[in-house]
Design a protein around this motif. Sequence first.
Motif, PDB file in Angstrom:
ATOM      1  N   GLU B 169      93.546 -41.027  94.538  1.00 35.03           N
ATOM      2  CA  GLU B 169      93.525 -42.443  94.778  1.00 35.03           C
ATOM      3  C   GLU B 169      94.890 -43.019  95.066  1.00 35.03           C
ATOM      4  O   GLU B 169      95.240 -44.262  95.559  1.00 35.03           O
ATOM      5  CB  GLU B 169      92.925 -43.220  93.574  1.00 35.03           C
ATOM      6  CG  GLU B 169      91.306 -43.129  93.696  1.00 35.03           C
ATOM      7  CD  GLU B 169      90.843 -43.886  92.506  1.00 35.03           C
ATOM      8  OE1 GLU B 169      91.451 -44.955  92.040  1.00 35.03           O
ATOM      9  OE2 GLU B 169      89.772 -43.499  91.771  1.00 35.03           O
ATOM     10  N   SER B 170      96.060 -42.182  94.670  1.00 32.44           N
ATOM     11  CA  SER B 170      97.333 -42.638  94.517  1.00 32.44           C
ATOM     12  C   SER B 170      97.816 -42.939  96.043  1.00 32.44           C
ATOM     13  O   SER B 170      97.311 -41.970  96.783  1.00 32.44           O
ATOM     14  CB  SER B 170      98.289 -41.883  93.858  1.00 32.44           C
ATOM     15  OG  SER B 170      98.551 -40.570  94.507  1.00 32.44           O
ATOM     16  N   THR B 171      98.692 -43.568  96.259  1.00 29.74           N
ATOM     17  CA  THR B 171      99.308 -43.802  97.681  1.00 29.74           C
ATOM     18  C   THR B 171     100.636 -43.442  97.905  1.00 29.74           C
ATOM     19  O   THR B 171     101.379 -43.426  98.815  1.00 29.74           O
ATOM     20  CB  THR B 171      98.970 -45.373  98.163  1.00 29.74           C
ATOM     21  OG1 THR B 171      99.736 -46.135  96.957  1.00 29.74           O
ATOM     22  CG2 THR B 171      97.681 -45.731  98.184  1.00 29.74           C
ATOM     23  N   SER B 172     101.300 -43.312  96.646  1.00 24.68           N
ATOM     24  CA  SER B 172     103.027 -43.102  96.919  1.00 24.68           C
ATOM     25  C   SER B 172     103.346 -41.495  96.694  1.00 24.68           C
ATOM     26  O   SER B 172     104.576 -41.440  96.893  1.00 24.68           O
ATOM     27  CB  SER B 172     103.654 -43.780  95.610  1.00 24.68           C
ATOM     28  OG  SER B 172     102.862 -43.731  94.355  1.00 24.68           O
ATOM     29  N   PHE B 173     102.364 -40.756  96.636  1.00 25.61           N
ATOM     30  CA  PHE B 173     102.803 -39.269  96.790  1.00 25.61           C
ATOM     31  C   PHE B 173     102.333 -38.630  97.968  1.00 25.61           C
ATOM     32  O   PHE B 173     101.433 -38.816  98.713  1.00 25.61           O
ATOM     33  CB  PHE B 173     102.074 -38.437  95.619  1.00 25.61           C
ATOM     34  CG  PHE B 173     102.605 -38.782  94.204  1.00 25.61           C
ATOM     35  CD1 PHE B 173     103.970 -38.336  93.878  1.00 25.61           C
ATOM     36  CD2 PHE B 173     101.895 -39.955  93.565  1.00 25.61           C
ATOM     37  CE1 PHE B 173     104.296 -38.793  92.540  1.00 25.61           C
ATOM     38  CE2 PHE B 173     102.629 -40.336  92.305  1.00 25.61           C
ATOM     39  CZ  PHE B 173     103.766 -39.631  91.594  1.00 25.61           C
ATOM     40  N   GLU B 174     103.090 -37.836  98.672  1.00 34.35           N
ATOM     41  CA  GLU B 174     102.712 -36.808  99.577  1.00 34.35           C
ATOM     42  C   GLU B 174     101.628 -35.709  98.943  1.00 34.35           C
ATOM     43  O   GLU B 174     100.711 -35.448  99.778  1.00 34.35           O
ATOM     44  CB  GLU B 174     103.922 -35.939 100.035  1.00 34.35           C
ATOM     45  CG  GLU B 174     104.248 -36.428 101.489  1.00 34.35           C
ATOM     46  CD  GLU B 174     105.837 -35.978 101.937  1.00 34.35           C
ATOM     47  OE1 GLU B 174     106.143 -34.901 101.770  1.00 34.35           O
ATOM     48  OE2 GLU B 174     106.346 -36.812 102.561  1.00 34.35           O
ATOM     49  N   ALA B 175     101.982 -35.210  97.831  1.00 38.53           N
ATOM     50  CA  ALA B 175     101.006 -34.409  97.169  1.00 38.53           C
ATOM     51  C   ALA B 175     101.205 -34.302  95.983  1.00 38.53           C
ATOM     52  O   ALA B 175     102.311 -34.535  95.280  1.00 38.53           O
ATOM     53  CB  ALA B 175     101.059 -32.847  97.819  1.00 38.53           C
ATOM     54  N   ILE B 176     100.207 -34.069  95.009  1.00 34.10           N
ATOM     55  CA  ILE B 176     100.390 -33.815  93.535  1.00 34.10           C
ATOM     56  C   ILE B 176      99.734 -32.559  93.077  1.00 34.10           C
ATOM     57  O   ILE B 176      98.674 -32.126  93.411  1.00 34.10           O
ATOM     58  CB  ILE B 176      99.782 -34.795  92.716  1.00 34.10           C
ATOM     59  CG1 ILE B 176     100.169 -36.383  93.251  1.00 34.10           C
ATOM     60  CG2 ILE B 176     100.296 -34.798  91.202  1.00 34.10           C
ATOM     61  CD1 ILE B 176      99.393 -37.348  92.668  1.00 34.10           C
ATOM     62  N   ALA B 177     100.721 -31.676  92.525  1.00 29.98           N
ATOM     63  CA  ALA B 177     100.292 -30.215  92.170  1.00 29.98           C
ATOM     64  C   ALA B 177      99.921 -30.247  90.695  1.00 29.98           C
ATOM     65  O   ALA B 177     100.767 -30.963  89.944  1.00 29.98           O
ATOM     66  CB  ALA B 177     101.250 -29.233  92.217  1.00 29.98           C
TER      67      ALA B 177
END
Lengths: 114, 890
Positions: B169-177
């Motif tokens: 749901e997040s919109t501010s990340f390119e990707a989250i690991a």
Amino acid sequence: MSPIGSDTLYGTLNLLILKSLADGSLHGLGIARRIHHISDDALRIEEGALYPALHRMERDGFLEASWGKSENNRRAKFYELTAAGRRQLKQEAERWRRHAGAVSRVLELGWETK
Amino acid sequence: MGGDARGWLRRLLGSSGRAEEEIGEEIRFHIEGRVEELVEAGWDPGDARRDVLRRFGDPGRVASELRRLARRRAARRRWRETIGSILRDVRYALRGLRRNPGFTSVALLTLALGIGATTAIFSVLDAVVLQPLPFHEPDRLVLVFEQNRAQEILAEPPSPPNYADWVRESTSFEAIAALADESYTLTSVDPPRVVEGAVVSPNLFQVLGVDAAMGRTLGPGDARAGENARAVISHALWQEQFGGDSGIVGRTLRLNARAAEIVGVMPPSFDVPRPEVAVWVPRDYASDLGDNRQSRYLTVIGRMKPDVTPERAAADLNRIHTRLGELYPEANRGWSVSVVPAHEYVVGDVRGILLLLFGAVGFVLLIACANVASLLLGRSTHRHREMAVRAALGAGRRRLRSQLLTESLVLGLLGGILGTGLAYLGVRFLLTLEPGLLPRAEQVGVDLRVLGFTLAVSLATGLAFGFIPGLRTPGTAVTGLREGAGRITGMGSSLARRLLVAGEVAISVVLLVGAALLVRSFDELRRVDPGFDAEGVHVASVSLSSQTYPENSGRVRYFGELVERLRQVPGVAEAGVTTTLPLTPSGIDFDLPYRAEGHPDLPEEQLPQGDYRIITPGALEALGIEVVRGRGLRDSDRAETSRVLLVNQAMARRLWPGEDGVGKTIEIHYITNEPWQVVGVVEDTRHQAMAARPSPQMFVPLAQADWVFNYMQVVVKEEGTVPDVREGIRDAALEVDRDFPLYALTDMEAILAESLARDRFLTVLLGTFAALALILSAAGIYGVVSYQVARRTREIGVRMALGADRSGVLARTVGEALATAGLGALVGIGGSLLLTRLLSGLLYEVSPADPLIHGGVAALLLATAALSAFMPARRAASVDPVSALKSEQV
């Protein structure tokens, strides 16, 4: 652009200046006359080009300049060969002879005989 | 002024008017000469001039080229002259330094110490704190934590289902690991070996922007290939286990007896999440995990989109998390998200310490500068006559000043060169002292950046201490000569030197107070009773695989047998297994909510929490943690017998103040909420850190635990009868199950020492700097007093001839030094009251304003001042009035 035609001509001009000073000091006009005379008008250069060449050679330590009186009693800047200048004249003249010799051999005999 | 300005302009343009005129004259001479020739030959003057100019070319162009040549020559000559004059000054300065070996060696040593210490600390600060992290656009990397303000939990690792919702749901990340620690047994080697690993979301490497050195990193397909089916290995493992085999990619590795295909080798510098990690195994945390949102164990690293700030990213995630709190109140109510920039996360803990040390070392450098300035002042008064003579001989004021400045700079640079040598040694010393506290410590070294810094510091130092004496450059050549050098009073110089000394004392007070506070605090810490007995206690980790031991009962049996076997090892007095050990981060350590007998029944999220430990009998006994009431755990406390537990004193005090506690019941809210009966109360221990107050702890027997972890800590107390008991301990574990060797074998004394390492590191370094400051200040005071005494020999002689007695002269001389030092000490205490507040977070049971320490340090400095002044003062008191009056020398 340098007022002198080409690099070869420039190198040649230096050699001619050195040669014309070999017998003693001269002012710029005297050098111009001497070159004119020796080269029998074959080398056509703008006379003004003489001066930057003289000043450079002075800077490089081949010539030494001093103000003195000309033949008609005017103030003129005289140039004279230094020891380094004499060495340079010998080397340049030698190189020129070798170069000219090689070129004239080619012209007379062509490439094949080499 | 106008003429001056024109001359200046001409100098700047590089051609004198005379040279310009001569160029014109030479060209004119040529042209006129030619024209005359032609006129004599009968030409019309106008035609003649035209023809000559045609052959000459443009005289203006020729003249401008000659002017250009002349300018260049002049510039080159000026440059040569400047260099020549600098070289002359340098040579002169060097000669002067050689002539005064005493002055020179003291000044150089002082500077080398100051610059060397500063350089050493800077090289650490630079590598550890200032350099960006070795990732692609590291500013966009952040770590994400869950936090619960009400429970004062500020940075908890997120749970996988919460992470999965953020990813979606997040919109501010390119990707989250996301990643989690894991340890693996390499069963393809003999004997099997345990390596540290990380189970990572396959996008970790893309998020960090790091490529494999060989082969490739992980991709989304690798997580779908099955658990542990693919792996990336570390450069170290590749070297150690595979001898750097270049055909490694595609070969298999047996992790916990399962085959994993090696898809790539990371570069040696890759150290996420820790340098020890040797294998990275993929897992899709975003989809294939259960729904236990309370199981918080992930490290989450996000790459923010360009131009997104950490604040905006946090707001974005908190918007999602607020909704997750409504959807899953039992797990998420009261929880929010915190976002920490990656650089902050890596260096945050040590930045403060390093900046503190850098500040301290800067103070030492200041003292060194003050000392050298004071020495130079003394010398410049001595050299008054030399300067006066040189001025009389025509050396300009500017010339003399530039020469004095050159001397200072030469001194500074020589000091810098020596200091660089000291810094090399200093950095080595620092790194051996460094307890693994500094991230990126392996990159610390004296490199070009550091050398640039040293050069700048050396020059700045030279300017700083050269500035003050430079102000007093004599302009009064004639008066100087007339007065005669011997009798120059040099009042200004004397006052300046006293002020310098007072300043040194002030700075020394600040450093010494800081160091003394740390020493006191460290001493307090060392005297803290940790609650356990570290002597002869060996500890290790063991990690079973859930494939081999899928059931609780199997794990209970394994650990039971392990403890049984360990007790039989010759030289072992007691052995046990526990979820966590004091003062070390290894182990499983968490809190659980509980409801105790005699306390109101609150909703679960409002229940108090306590540290939850699973232990076998023998674990507390091996650690020397005593039972103060009731009994300890026994082998007879089994799954089928009634549920019993131990609590520590802190918990008993909190729950049942003034009561025994034994016999009460506690419900621990975990997998089941069944009650446990307290059968014993044990001693409090320092668990998180030596400085941390004991928190409430509960110990349940492994045989009765709802869930037995496959990762446990082994504790063994030795009898001291066998020289090396560790060999036996290792073998015992292999006898129980050959596939699961013990690892991370160490002892509690090492852990205890390591837990104090940060404090020791800081205390030793600050102590060293403070000692340096004290020595330099003492030297400064000694120098000033000696000089005063030497200069006033005549005056003292007069006074003694007039009847002053020796003790009076002694007292007066020492008293003057004490007054100077006293002023400095006063200022210093004011400063330290302001500055030592910075230390308050590092101090244990010591107030930064501790009056005893401030008073003691001030007394120490005054005593040092008195001592340093005493020796020269005695010389003063032993002046023979007759010879002093006769003597004309200084």
